[in-house]
Design an enzyme around this catalytic site. Structure first.
Site, PDB file in Angstrom:
ATOM      1  N   ASP A   1      -7.820  -2.992  13.569  1.00 30.06           N
ATOM      2  CA  ASP A   1      -9.087  -2.935  12.732  1.00 30.06           C
ATOM      3  C   ASP A   1      -8.573  -4.149  12.725  1.00 30.06           C
ATOM      4  OD1 ASP A   1      -7.885  -1.875  10.647  1.00 30.06           O
ATOM      5  OD2 ASP A   1      -9.572  -0.520  10.469  1.00 30.06           O
TER       6      ASP A   1
ATOM      7  N   GLU B   1      -9.816  -1.591   5.284  1.00 32.71           N
ATOM      8  CA  GLU B   1     -10.399  -1.899   6.364  1.00 32.71           C
ATOM      9  C   GLU B   1     -11.318  -2.824   6.706  1.00 32.71           C
ATOM     10  OE1 GLU B   1      -8.720  -0.416   7.858  1.00 32.71           O
ATOM     11  OE2 GLU B   1      -7.995   1.854   7.312  1.00 32.71           O
TER      12      GLU B   1
ATOM     13  N   ASP C   1       0.933  -1.555  -0.319  1.00 27.59           N
ATOM     14  CA  ASP C   1       0.098  -0.007   0.018  1.00 27.59           C
ATOM     15  C   ASP C   1       0.789   1.490   0.243  1.00 27.59           C
ATOM     16  OD1 ASP C   1       0.740  -0.496   2.679  1.00 27.59           O
ATOM     17  OD2 ASP C   1      -0.811  -1.149   3.844  1.00 27.59           O
TER      18      ASP C   1
ATOM     19  N   HIS D   1      -7.239  -5.249   9.840  1.00 27.31           N
ATOM     20  CA  HIS D   1      -6.637  -5.013   8.658  1.00 27.31           C
ATOM     21  C   HIS D   1      -5.471  -5.310   7.757  1.00 27.31           C
ATOM     22  CE1 HIS D   1      -4.740  -0.438   8.748  1.00 27.31           C
ATOM     23  NE2 HIS D   1      -4.393  -1.924   8.904  1.00 27.31           N
TER      24      HIS D   1
HETATM   25  C1  F6R Z   1       0.964  -1.301   6.000  1.00 22.13           C
HETATM   26  C2  F6R Z   1       0.314  -2.446   6.478  1.00 22.13           C
HETATM   27  C3  F6R Z   1      -0.965  -2.457   7.666  1.00 22.13           C
HETATM   28  C4  F6R Z   1       0.377  -2.717   8.758  1.00 22.13           C
HETATM   29  C5  F6R Z   1      -1.025  -2.694   9.855  1.00 22.13           C
HETATM   30  C6  F6R Z   1       0.685  -2.798  11.646  1.00 22.13           C
HETATM   31  O1  F6R Z   1       1.635  -1.284   5.120  1.00 22.13           O
HETATM   32  O2  F6R Z   1       0.115  -2.987   5.442  1.00 22.13           O
HETATM   33  O3  F6R Z   1      -1.263  -3.320   7.231  1.00 22.13           O
HETATM   34  O4  F6R Z   1       1.471  -3.603   8.579  1.00 22.13           O
HETATM   35  O5  F6R Z   1      -1.457  -1.598   9.790  1.00 22.13           O
HETATM   36  O6  F6R Z   1       0.778  -1.625  11.390  1.00 22.13           O
HETATM   37  P1  F6R Z   1       1.991  -1.580  13.043  1.00 22.13           P
HETATM   38  O7  F6R Z   1       2.971  -1.866  12.677  1.00 22.13           O
HETATM   39  O8  F6R Z   1       2.628  -0.352  12.574  1.00 22.13           O
HETATM   40  O9  F6R Z   1       0.681  -1.897  13.901  1.00 22.13           O
END
Ligand code: F6R
Length: 261
Positions: free
Chosen positions: A136, A143, A67, A138
């Protein structure tokens, strides 16, 4: 799905890095799907060290990130392009031309999403997809209510994600509200998925994703459909898992995990 519990976040990240290194050594042309976020920083630190000390070679590898925020220049310190350059690409011998992220500055974002999907296909699909999990549920920025067959597209970030990622921007009002993300359908087409979750803040949602019903309310639960998905967690993130003892037994006894014990 298999769940591997490690004592602490460092050990969990090290195990994930070793699993990636093994795949890369077996196939130097690996198409590697990458994630960003706090959790992944430890994985990239390990991969960079393995490159320096163990000659892990990225020269033929190609990467696709999950992303990118809409509206941030690649040079913006909060863009995922900047994150990847800083934490991994500048630390290893990857050819920058082989590193791909969606372009969140594209004039036609929908066209950019189609182009990104087509580029992944052109290089034979993703071999190994690295994933984190949001509070959440994801994966990528899929989302709640993301269709389980969704493809790369623009998504509005949920209030939970805005709150999770706002500190890096110095407040929610300063952060983009949309991102381009690979879809859940795109992700589960990868030949192998590897999810890393650490810390107590992920315990509830991790248990929902792994042991709960498959639901678009928790995108990560779609990984239950994947024939080869490994979930690596530390004790804190494993806190709400009902099947902990069984998962531990597998790691301690199954031959495929012997070299990692
Ligand atoms: C970002 C992504 C997100 C993160 C997730 C956890 O490229 O793929 O799904 O892996 O939001 O983020 P952290 O590790 O910062 O808790």
């Amino acid at each position: 799905m298999e769940v591997i519990i490690q004592p602490a976040k460092e050990a969990a990240a090290y195990l994930v890095a070793r699993l990636i290194a093994r795949e890369l050594r077996a196939n130097p042309h690996l198409v590697l799907g990458l994630a960003t976020g706090k959790t992944m920083e430890h994985v990239y630190r390990n991969l960079a060290r393995m490159h320096r000390e163990e000659r892990l070679d990225f020269s033929l590898c190609r990467t696709f990130n999950l992303d990118e925020y809409v509206g941030l220049l690649p040079s913006d310190p909060n863009s995922y392009r900047h994150y990847m350059n800083r934490h991994l690409f500048s630390q290893v011998n990857i050819d920058m031309r082989n590193t791909h992220l969606p372009n969140g500055m594209a004039e036609d974002l929908h066209q950019e999403c189609r182009r990104y999907e087509a580029t992944i296909q052109r290089f034979g699909g993703i071999g190994l997809q690295l994933l984190g999990i949001g509070k959440d549920g994801h994966i990528g920025f899929n989302e709640p209510l993301s269709a389980l067959r969704s493809r790369t597209r623009v998504k509005a970030l949920s209030p939970t994600t805005l709150a999770q990622n706002a500190p890096a921007f110095g407040g929610e009002d300063k952060m983009p509200r949309r991102a381009i993300t690979m879809g859940v359908g795109t992700i589960i087409e990868a030949r192998r998925c590897l999810l890393l979750a650490t810390g107590p803040s992920k315990a509830t949602v991790l248990a929902q994703a792994v042991e709960g019903p498959i639901t678009s309310m928790i995108s990560a639960s779609a990984l239950q459909l994947h024939p080869r998905c490994t979930v690596v967690v530390d004790e804190a993130a494993a806190g709400c898992l009902a099947g902990k003892d069984y998962y531990r037994w597998i790691f301690e006894n199954e031959p495929e995990w012997e070299e990692y014990r």
